[in-house]
Structure formats: C-alpha cells, structure tokens
Write a protein that holds these residues in place. Structure first.
Motif, PDB file in Angstrom:
ATOM      1  N   SER A 202       0.815  -1.215   0.000  1.00 25.22           N
ATOM      2  CA  SER A 202       0.000   0.000   0.000  1.00 25.22           C
ATOM      3  C   SER A 202       0.846   1.261   0.000  1.00 25.22           C
ATOM      4  O   SER A 202       0.323   2.365  -0.142  1.00 25.22           O
ATOM      5  N   LYS A 203       2.157   1.108   0.149  1.00 25.86           N
ATOM      6  CA  LYS A 203       3.053   2.261   0.205  1.00 25.86           C
ATOM      7  C   LYS A 203       4.202   2.082  -0.778  1.00 25.86           C
ATOM      8  O   LYS A 203       4.623   0.966  -1.066  1.00 25.86           O
ATOM      9  N   ALA A 204       4.715   3.210  -1.265  1.00 22.96           N
ATOM     10  CA  ALA A 204       5.886   3.160  -2.136  1.00 22.96           C
ATOM     11  C   ALA A 204       7.110   2.749  -1.322  1.00 22.96           C
ATOM     12  O   ALA A 204       7.221   3.057  -0.131  1.00 22.96           O
ATOM     13  N   LEU A 205       8.023   2.028  -1.955  1.00 24.35           N
ATOM     14  CA  LEU A 205       9.276   1.672  -1.324  1.00 24.35           C
ATOM     15  C   LEU A 205      10.154   2.917  -1.261  1.00 24.35           C
ATOM     16  O   LEU A 205      10.437   3.539  -2.279  1.00 24.35           O
TER      17      LEU A 205
ATOM     18  N   ASN B 253       9.940  -3.952 -10.988  1.00 22.23           N
ATOM     19  CA  ASN B 253       8.973  -4.507 -11.943  1.00 22.23           C
ATOM     20  C   ASN B 253       9.029  -6.032 -11.972  1.00 22.23           C
ATOM     21  O   ASN B 253       7.990  -6.703 -11.987  1.00 22.23           O
ATOM     22  N   VAL B 254      10.246  -6.599 -11.991  1.00 22.45           N
ATOM     23  CA  VAL B 254      10.369  -8.044 -12.129  1.00 22.45           C
ATOM     24  C   VAL B 254      10.201  -8.771 -10.802  1.00 22.45           C
ATOM     25  O   VAL B 254       9.918  -9.975 -10.781  1.00 22.45           O
ATOM     26  N   THR B 255      10.376  -8.053  -9.688  1.00 23.18           N
ATOM     27  CA  THR B 255      10.283  -8.693  -8.373  1.00 23.18           C
ATOM     28  C   THR B 255       8.911  -8.522  -7.746  1.00 23.18           C
ATOM     29  O   THR B 255       8.327  -9.462  -7.211  1.00 23.18           O
ATOM     30  N   ARG B 256       8.378  -7.306  -7.829  1.00 23.93           N
ATOM     31  CA  ARG B 256       7.132  -6.996  -7.123  1.00 23.93           C
ATOM     32  C   ARG B 256       6.022  -6.498  -8.037  1.00 23.93           C
ATOM     33  O   ARG B 256       4.857  -6.486  -7.667  1.00 23.93           O
ATOM     34  N   GLY B 257       6.388  -6.031  -9.216  1.00 26.28           N
ATOM     35  CA  GLY B 257       5.368  -5.492 -10.106  1.00 26.28           C
ATOM     36  C   GLY B 257       5.370  -3.980 -10.111  1.00 26.28           C
ATOM     37  O   GLY B 257       6.419  -3.349  -9.968  1.00 26.28           O
ATOM     38  N   LYS B 258       4.202  -3.394 -10.251  1.00 25.12           N
ATOM     39  CA  LYS B 258       4.081  -1.956 -10.477  1.00 25.12           C
ATOM     40  C   LYS B 258       3.982  -1.130  -9.197  1.00 25.12           C
ATOM     41  O   LYS B 258       3.440  -0.038  -9.190  1.00 25.12           O
ATOM     42  N   MET B 259       4.540  -1.644  -8.117  1.00 33.50           N
ATOM     43  CA  MET B 259       4.564  -0.886  -6.876  1.00 33.50           C
ATOM     44  C   MET B 259       5.461   0.347  -7.036  1.00 33.50           C
ATOM     45  O   MET B 259       6.477   0.323  -7.726  1.00 33.50           O
ATOM     46  N   GLY B 260       5.069   1.455  -6.410  1.00 28.02           N
ATOM     47  CA  GLY B 260       5.808   2.700  -6.565  1.00 28.02           C
ATOM     48  C   GLY B 260       7.131   2.711  -5.817  1.00 28.02           C
ATOM     49  O   GLY B 260       7.345   1.978  -4.857  1.00 28.02           O
TER      50      GLY B 260
ATOM     51  N   ILE C  12      10.035   4.996 -18.259  1.00 33.28           N
ATOM     52  CA  ILE C  12      10.027   3.960 -17.222  1.00 33.28           C
ATOM     53  C   ILE C  12       9.347   4.429 -15.939  1.00 33.28           C
ATOM     54  O   ILE C  12       9.027   3.608 -15.081  1.00 33.28           O
ATOM     55  N   LEU C  13       9.130   5.725 -15.781  1.00 37.93           N
ATOM     56  CA  LEU C  13       8.494   6.242 -14.567  1.00 37.93           C
ATOM     57  C   LEU C  13       7.031   5.810 -14.489  1.00 37.93           C
ATOM     58  O   LEU C  13       6.310   5.854 -15.483  1.00 37.93           O
ATOM     59  N   LEU C  14       6.607   5.420 -13.312  1.00 41.13           N
ATOM     60  CA  LEU C  14       5.209   5.112 -13.078  1.00 41.13           C
ATOM     61  C   LEU C  14       4.546   6.271 -12.345  1.00 41.13           C
ATOM     62  O   LEU C  14       5.215   7.079 -11.687  1.00 41.13           O
ATOM     63  N   GLU C  15       3.237   6.329 -12.431  1.00 42.70           N
ATOM     64  CA  GLU C  15       2.512   7.376 -11.726  1.00 42.70           C
ATOM     65  C   GLU C  15       2.739   7.290 -10.220  1.00 42.70           C
ATOM     66  O   GLU C  15       2.737   8.305  -9.516  1.00 42.70           O
ATOM     67  N   ALA C  16       2.996   6.085  -9.729  1.00 45.45           N
ATOM     68  CA  ALA C  16       3.199   5.880  -8.297  1.00 45.45           C
ATOM     69  C   ALA C  16       4.609   6.242  -7.841  1.00 45.45           C
ATOM     70  O   ALA C  16       4.885   6.269  -6.640  1.00 45.45           O
ATOM     71  N   ASP C  17       5.508   6.518  -8.781  1.00 47.88           N
ATOM     72  CA  ASP C  17       6.887   6.850  -8.426  1.00 47.88           C
ATOM     73  C   ASP C  17       7.010   8.309  -8.007  1.00 47.88           C
ATOM     74  O   ASP C  17       6.303   9.192  -8.514  1.00 47.88           O
TER      75      ASP C  17
END
Length: 312
Positions: free
Chosen positions: A100-103, A124-131, A170-175
């Motif tokens: 629920s939180k960005a790393l 991306n390869v370990t956890r997916g689209k987490m921020g 490569i930036l996600l909205e959650a980053d």
C-alpha cells in the motif's frame, strides 16, 4: 555532503570487476587520466579542487543514467559491482515492502539519479508496479540536473541508437523522485539506504549514523569504499594529474562502522565485495607500502532477521 557524487566505476568497470578488480583510475576517464589514491605527502604538488562540482562530472553522471536506461529499455540490464547488492538481496529489498506504500529509497551521493532505471526494473520483475519513492542527496549541480531529467524537461538521447526519449519511459505514476542537498531536508522515513562508492569522500560519518538512527532504514548498503580494520580512520588523498588537482579521502574503520550499526540494532549481512589492495589498480606504491591494510570493501546491514545464508 558536497562530495557525495562519487558514482565513478559504476558502469565502466563491469568487465574487469567480473575478475574481482576495482579500477580506481577508471572513475574520471572522461575528466582526467588517471585518478590515483595517494598518501597526504604525495598531494603536495596538486591543488585542492572539488571535481564533483564540475560540469564535466555532472555530464558524466547523466551519461551513466543514459546507459542504464538503454540497458533497461533493451531488457539487458547489467548490475555493476557497486550495486551488486540489488541483485543479491532483491527479494529481501523489494518483496517485504508494504504494497500500500511506495518503497522509500535514499541514495547518498546518487548523482543525477542514474541508478533509478535499475531500481525500477528490479521492482517490476520482483514486485510489479509498486511505486518507488527515490531520494538523492548530492551537491546542488547534480541535483539541478537530476530535477531537469526527471521532470521530463531534459530529453535523453539513447547511447545505442541516438533516439530521443525521456525518463518518463520507465516512470510510473506511483513513483516519486526528488533531489536534495542536505539530509536536513529529508522528510520521509527510509526503507533502504544506499551509499555506493561515497564514503571515502566523507571524513566524518557521524551525520550518516545519526540519519540512520533517526530514519531507521530496513537495509543499509555501504559499497565499494576505502576501509581498514583498525580503530581509527586514515586520511588520504586522490590526485588527478591532468588537472593538477586533488581531493581528500578517508579510509574508514570497518570496526567503527559495524559497531555503530550494531549499537543501533542492525545485523551484518554477507558482504558483496572485498578487494585486497594488491588486486586494485590506482593506488600509489607509497600508499601500498604505508597502508597495506587498506582495501575496498562492502558492508551490508539489516534491521530484521534474514535467512542464515545472508548473515555474515
């Protein structure tokens, strides 16, 4: 913290590091040829100069981000030795994080943020689209360039094809990526603290230890830095003959660092690199004779219990 921009052999020495060698002189291949670690007496013919504040260094840092981005976009990422902990401990770093939180990652001396493409790829390869909440502490010039790049206002021309692109690929909205010049500007807690190739350029580590005590990161990675097993730090220098310049460096006590982290409740993890001085180019002969115990090392720490195979 004005000298925290040391990301030198981050990308240039991958091939040689496969054979266990850390090439100190590779660091400023574009700026000066070569850079060498020396004793204090050997710097007398050179002038003090903070090479990390030069435009050439910031350009070099941006070039390294470009190369990392090319690798990620081509799905051919190569993790250099300075950041090998990212692959060794990728599951530990990325998987336990609260979805629920960005790393939250703090990169001390992260230049223009050149390692972010690798962090984003591994997430991306370990956890997916987490921020990823990524903060760099560096000097004002590096931070200004980093903000231009990550705001999308500075295009990137890919080294392999010359094509124009942007970090937004490569930036996600959650980053969230930010650049600050002082740890006093750090507002958030930290999950991971990265300090790659930076410690030699910080003579007093008390501010870093205080930062760790305050923000309590789950992992602390000090990599590729000058160190020895004595109780006191050793003052040295690095010279750049082409510029008749030198910068002061410090070989820190691994005993002191480990003791400080253990006192804060951390456990030492298996180090990812330890290079004896005989295997390292870029040290003067006088340096080797007077300081035979100085070497390049990695120290890795965790605030939580890891499987036995990861513990030192």
């Amino acid at each position: 913290y004005h000298c925290l921009a040391f990301q030198d052999h981050l990308f240039r020495t991958c091939r040689r590091l496969v054979h266990g060698h850390w090439i100190a002189g590779e660091k400023f291949r574009d700026l000066t040829e070569p850079g060498m670690f020396v004793t204090l007496d050997e710097k007398s013919d050179y002038d003090a100069q903070n090479v990390f504040r030069s435009d050439a260094w910031v350009d070099y840092s941006e070039q390294k981000l470009n190369e990392f981005l090319c690798q990620v976009l081509a799905r051919k990422l190569q993790i250099p030795q300075a950041y090998s902990f990212l692959s060794v401990y990728s599951k530990q770093i990325f998987l336990p994080a609260d979805q629920s939180k960005a790393l939250k990652i703090l990169d001390l001396g992260g230049g223009v943020g050149q390692v972010f493409p690798a962090l984003r790829h591994l997430m991306n390869v370990t956890r997916g689209k987490m921020g990823i909440d990524y903060t760099v502490i560096d000097n004002d010039k590096a931070c200004q360039r980093g903000r231009e790049i990550f705001s999308g206002n500075r295009p990137i021309y890919l080294a392999d094809s010359g094509a124009k692109t942007s970090i937004s690929e490569i930036l996600l909205e959650a980053d969230n990526v930010q650049f600050i010049t002082s740890p006093n500007d750090l507002e958030a807690d930290i999950d991971v603290l990265i300090c790659a190739i930076t410690l030699p350029y910080i003579d007093n580590l008390s501010a870093i230890i205080a930062l760790i005590e305050k923000n309590k990161p789950r992992f602390v990675f000090f990599t590729c830095f000058l160190a020895h097993d004595g109780d006191q730090s050793i003052s040295l220098a690095q010279i750049f003959p082409d510029h008749r310049a030198y910068i002061n460096v410090t070989a820190h006590s691994t005993t002191q660092i480990a003791s400080s982290l253990v006192d804060l409740g951390y456990q030492s993890m298996t180090a990812t690199g330890n290079y004896e001085i005989e295997d390292v180019e870029g040290f003067s002969e006088t340096f080797k004779q007077l300081h035979p115990g100085v070497r390049m090392v990695d120290l890795c720490f965790s605030s939580s219990v890891l499987p036995q195979k990861f513990m030192a």
